[in-house]
Design a protein around this motif. Structure first.
Motif, PDB file in Angstrom:
ATOM      1  N   PHE A  47      -4.940  12.144  -5.920  1.00  0.00           N
ATOM      2  CA  PHE A  47      -5.864  11.817  -7.003  1.00  0.00           C
ATOM      3  C   PHE A  47      -6.702  10.598  -6.644  1.00  0.00           C
ATOM      4  CE2 PHE A  47      -6.891   9.443 -10.851  1.00  0.00           C
ATOM      5  CZ  PHE A  47      -7.665  10.391 -11.502  1.00  0.00           C
ATOM      6  N   MET A  48      -6.060   9.567  -6.102  1.00  0.00           N
ATOM      7  CA  MET A  48      -6.789   8.348  -5.726  1.00  0.00           C
ATOM      8  C   MET A  48      -7.825   8.633  -4.644  1.00  0.00           C
ATOM      9  SD  MET A  48      -5.928   5.810  -7.453  1.00  0.00           S
ATOM     10  CE  MET A  48      -4.645   5.091  -8.405  1.00  0.00           C
ATOM     11  N   CYS A  49      -7.494   9.571  -3.771  1.00  0.00           N
ATOM     12  CA  CYS A  49      -8.408   9.904  -2.678  1.00  0.00           C
ATOM     13  C   CYS A  49      -9.681  10.575  -3.202  1.00  0.00           C
ATOM     14  CB  CYS A  49      -7.682  10.822  -1.700  1.00  0.00           C
ATOM     15  SG  CYS A  49      -8.619  11.247  -0.241  1.00  0.00           S
ATOM     16  N   GLY A  66     -25.279   3.067  -3.982  1.00  0.00           N
ATOM     17  CA  GLY A  66     -25.939   4.315  -3.625  1.00  0.00           C
ATOM     18  C   GLY A  66     -24.946   5.420  -3.299  1.00  0.00           C
ATOM     19  N   GLU A  67     -25.485   6.610  -3.078  1.00  0.00           N
ATOM     20  CA  GLU A  67     -24.638   7.769  -2.782  1.00  0.00           C
ATOM     21  C   GLU A  67     -23.837   7.561  -1.497  1.00  0.00           C
ATOM     22  OE1 GLU A  67     -25.087  12.540  -1.873  1.00  0.00           O
ATOM     23  OE2 GLU A  67     -26.684  11.510  -2.952  1.00  0.00           O
ATOM     24  N   ALA A  68     -24.468   6.978  -0.485  1.00  0.00           N
ATOM     25  CA  ALA A  68     -23.764   6.730   0.781  1.00  0.00           C
ATOM     26  C   ALA A  68     -22.608   5.756   0.587  1.00  0.00           C
ATOM     27  CB  ALA A  68     -24.740   6.205   1.827  1.00  0.00           C
ATOM     28  N   ASP A  69     -22.811   4.772  -0.298  1.00  0.00           N
ATOM     29  CA  ASP A  69     -21.738   3.804  -0.577  1.00  0.00           C
ATOM     30  C   ASP A  69     -20.544   4.480  -1.245  1.00  0.00           C
ATOM     31  OD1 ASP A  69     -23.255   1.698   0.443  1.00  0.00           O
ATOM     32  OD2 ASP A  69     -24.199   1.328  -1.510  1.00  0.00           O
ATOM     33  N   VAL A  70     -20.828   5.366  -2.189  1.00  0.00           N
ATOM     34  CA  VAL A  70     -19.743   6.085  -2.864  1.00  0.00           C
ATOM     35  C   VAL A  70     -19.030   7.003  -1.873  1.00  0.00           C
ATOM     36  CG1 VAL A  70     -19.185   7.737  -4.690  1.00  0.00           C
ATOM     37  CG2 VAL A  70     -20.846   5.926  -5.130  1.00  0.00           C
ATOM     38  N   ALA A  71     -19.780   7.655  -0.996  1.00  0.00           N
ATOM     39  CA  ALA A  71     -19.170   8.518   0.027  1.00  0.00           C
ATOM     40  C   ALA A  71     -18.308   7.695   0.987  1.00  0.00           C
ATOM     41  CB  ALA A  71     -20.251   9.268   0.788  1.00  0.00           C
ATOM     42  N   PHE A  77     -10.847   5.446   2.642  1.00  0.00           N
ATOM     43  CA  PHE A  77      -9.503   5.872   2.253  1.00  0.00           C
ATOM     44  C   PHE A  77      -8.844   6.618   3.416  1.00  0.00           C
ATOM     45  CE2 PHE A  77      -6.379   8.727   0.564  1.00  0.00           C
ATOM     46  CZ  PHE A  77      -5.793   8.038  -0.479  1.00  0.00           C
ATOM     47  N   LEU A  78      -9.554   7.583   3.973  1.00  0.00           N
ATOM     48  CA  LEU A  78      -9.002   8.384   5.067  1.00  0.00           C
ATOM     49  C   LEU A  78      -8.799   7.556   6.335  1.00  0.00           C
ATOM     50  CD1 LEU A  78     -10.986  11.703   4.611  1.00  0.00           C
ATOM     51  CD2 LEU A  78      -8.654  11.189   3.885  1.00  0.00           C
ATOM     52  N   LEU A  79      -9.756   6.691   6.648  1.00  0.00           N
ATOM     53  CA  LEU A  79      -9.640   5.870   7.853  1.00  0.00           C
ATOM     54  C   LEU A  79      -8.509   4.838   7.753  1.00  0.00           C
ATOM     55  CD1 LEU A  79     -13.397   5.324   8.730  1.00  0.00           C
ATOM     56  CD2 LEU A  79     -11.734   6.725   9.968  1.00  0.00           C
ATOM     57  N   SER A  80      -8.213   4.387   6.554  1.00  0.00           N
ATOM     58  CA  SER A  80      -7.129   3.411   6.413  1.00  0.00           C
ATOM     59  C   SER A  80      -5.762   4.051   6.627  1.00  0.00           C
ATOM     60  CB  SER A  80      -7.195   2.719   5.048  1.00  0.00           C
ATOM     61  OG  SER A  80      -6.901   3.630   4.008  1.00  0.00           O
ATOM     62  N   VAL A  81      -5.682   5.366   6.514  1.00  0.00           N
ATOM     63  CA  VAL A  81      -4.424   6.069   6.748  1.00  0.00           C
ATOM     64  C   VAL A  81      -4.060   6.061   8.233  1.00  0.00           C
ATOM     65  CG1 VAL A  81      -3.316   8.338   6.663  1.00  0.00           C
ATOM     66  CG2 VAL A  81      -4.642   7.524   4.716  1.00  0.00           C
ATOM     67  N   VAL A  82      -5.048   6.169   9.100  1.00  0.00           N
ATOM     68  CA  VAL A  82      -4.808   6.341  10.535  1.00  0.00           C
ATOM     69  C   VAL A  82      -3.946   5.221  11.131  1.00  0.00           C
ATOM     70  CG1 VAL A  82      -5.929   6.530  12.800  1.00  0.00           C
ATOM     71  CG2 VAL A  82      -6.844   7.771  10.838  1.00  0.00           C
ATOM     72  N   PRO A  83      -4.278   3.938  10.954  1.00  0.00           N
ATOM     73  CA  PRO A  83      -3.441   2.910  11.580  1.00  0.00           C
ATOM     74  C   PRO A  83      -2.085   2.715  10.890  1.00  0.00           C
ATOM     75  CG  PRO A  83      -5.221   1.882  10.364  1.00  0.00           C
ATOM     76  CD  PRO A  83      -5.467   3.359  10.330  1.00  0.00           C
ATOM     77  N   VAL A 127     -13.979  -0.805  -2.826  1.00  0.00           N
ATOM     78  CA  VAL A 127     -13.647  -0.741  -1.402  1.00  0.00           C
ATOM     79  C   VAL A 127     -12.209  -1.184  -1.181  1.00  0.00           C
ATOM     80  CG1 VAL A 127     -14.101  -1.812   0.860  1.00  0.00           C
ATOM     81  CG2 VAL A 127     -16.007  -1.007  -0.553  1.00  0.00           C
ATOM     82  N   LEU A 128     -11.828  -2.288  -1.801  1.00  0.00           N
ATOM     83  CA  LEU A 128     -10.448  -2.784  -1.676  1.00  0.00           C
ATOM     84  C   LEU A 128      -9.446  -1.746  -2.197  1.00  0.00           C
ATOM     85  CD1 LEU A 128      -8.536  -5.059  -0.893  1.00  0.00           C
ATOM     86  CD2 LEU A 128      -8.891  -6.026  -3.186  1.00  0.00           C
ATOM     87  N   SER A 129      -9.780  -1.101  -3.295  1.00  0.00           N
ATOM     88  CA  SER A 129      -8.858  -0.086  -3.849  1.00  0.00           C
ATOM     89  C   SER A 129      -8.700   1.089  -2.884  1.00  0.00           C
ATOM     90  CB  SER A 129      -9.333   0.396  -5.219  1.00  0.00           C
ATOM     91  OG  SER A 129     -10.435   1.266  -5.102  1.00  0.00           O
ATOM     92  N   SER A 130      -9.782   1.477  -2.216  1.00  0.00           N
ATOM     93  CA  SER A 130      -9.692   2.570  -1.243  1.00  0.00           C
ATOM     94  C   SER A 130      -8.803   2.193  -0.070  1.00  0.00           C
ATOM     95  CB  SER A 130     -11.075   2.953  -0.730  1.00  0.00           C
ATOM     96  OG  SER A 130     -11.789   3.623  -1.745  1.00  0.00           O
ATOM     97  N   LEU A 131      -8.897   0.950   0.372  1.00  0.00           N
ATOM     98  CA  LEU A 131      -8.065   0.501   1.484  1.00  0.00           C
ATOM     99  C   LEU A 131      -6.596   0.382   1.080  1.00  0.00           C
ATOM    100  CD1 LEU A 131     -10.441  -2.205   2.998  1.00  0.00           C
ATOM    101  CD2 LEU A 131      -9.983   0.110   3.869  1.00  0.00           C
ATOM    102  N   VAL A 132      -6.341  -0.091  -0.140  1.00  0.00           N
ATOM    103  CA  VAL A 132      -4.963  -0.244  -0.612  1.00  0.00           C
ATOM    104  C   VAL A 132      -4.313   1.127  -0.836  1.00  0.00           C
ATOM    105  CG1 VAL A 132      -3.578  -1.012  -2.585  1.00  0.00           C
ATOM    106  CG2 VAL A 132      -5.272  -2.536  -1.606  1.00  0.00           C
ATOM    107  N   CYS A 133      -5.062   2.055  -1.396  1.00  0.00           N
ATOM    108  CA  CYS A 133      -4.499   3.395  -1.661  1.00  0.00           C
ATOM    109  C   CYS A 133      -4.297   4.199  -0.395  1.00  0.00           C
ATOM    110  CB  CYS A 133      -5.411   4.169  -2.608  1.00  0.00           C
ATOM    111  SG  CYS A 133      -5.390   3.568  -4.278  1.00  0.00           S
ATOM    112  N   GLY A 134      -5.148   3.974   0.595  1.00  0.00           N
ATOM    113  CA  GLY A 134      -5.038   4.729   1.831  1.00  0.00           C
ATOM    114  C   GLY A 134      -3.803   4.361   2.582  1.00  0.00           C
TER     115      GLY A 134
END
Length: 134
Positions: A47-49, A66-71, A77-83, A127-134
């Motif tokens: 859901f967070m993703c 902008g739209e690119a920022d939201v994307a 989120f996905l990139l923070s999962v990798v490391p 942005v911080l929330s995306s990194l924390v959730c990832g």
């Protein structure tokens, strides 16, 4: 001289193996608690993703971006999962419950950061929330 040992001497004791006759915790309701906790983690993480990516127009206005920022929020989120994935896999094997509990706590913290991002119209918090959730 030392007595020869068979390869079976190096196996864990039978009561520690995961079998129907294994530890009492496995036969008890704990396995359902583990399944429930992991299911909650998976569902809340999914859901967070996706929650910022369903309506770009609304999120652009709410976050003043902008739209690119939201994307980018989805991509971060996905990139923070990798490391973090190798560390999480190690933690699940070595520390079981505490790793799942920590991941659930991060999802809750990320959810609150998302809420604050919307309330304060703060893209930085999003942005911080995306990194924390990832």
């Amino acid at each position: 001289a030392m007595a020869s040992r068979s390869p079976a001497d190096h196996l864990p004791p039978p009561h520690s193996r995961v079998t129907p006759e294994g530890p009492a915790a496995w036969r008890s309701g704990w396995r359902w608690a583990v399944l429930g906790s992991f299911s909650y983690l998976s569902a809340s993480n999914a859901f967070m993703c996706m929650d910022f990516s369903d309506d770009y127009g609304l999120n652009e206005r709410l976050l003043r971006s902008g739209e690119a920022d939201v994307a980018l929020l989805y991509s971060l989120f996905l990139l923070s999962v990798v490391p973090v994935m190798p560390l999480a896999a190690w933690g699940v094997v070595r520390h079981h419950w505490s790793t799942v509990a920590f991941a659930n706590a991060l999802n809750v913290a990320g959810g609150w950061l998302r809420y604050l991002a919307v309330v304060r119209s703060s893209y930085a918090l999003a942005v911080l929330s995306s990194l924390v959730c990832g």
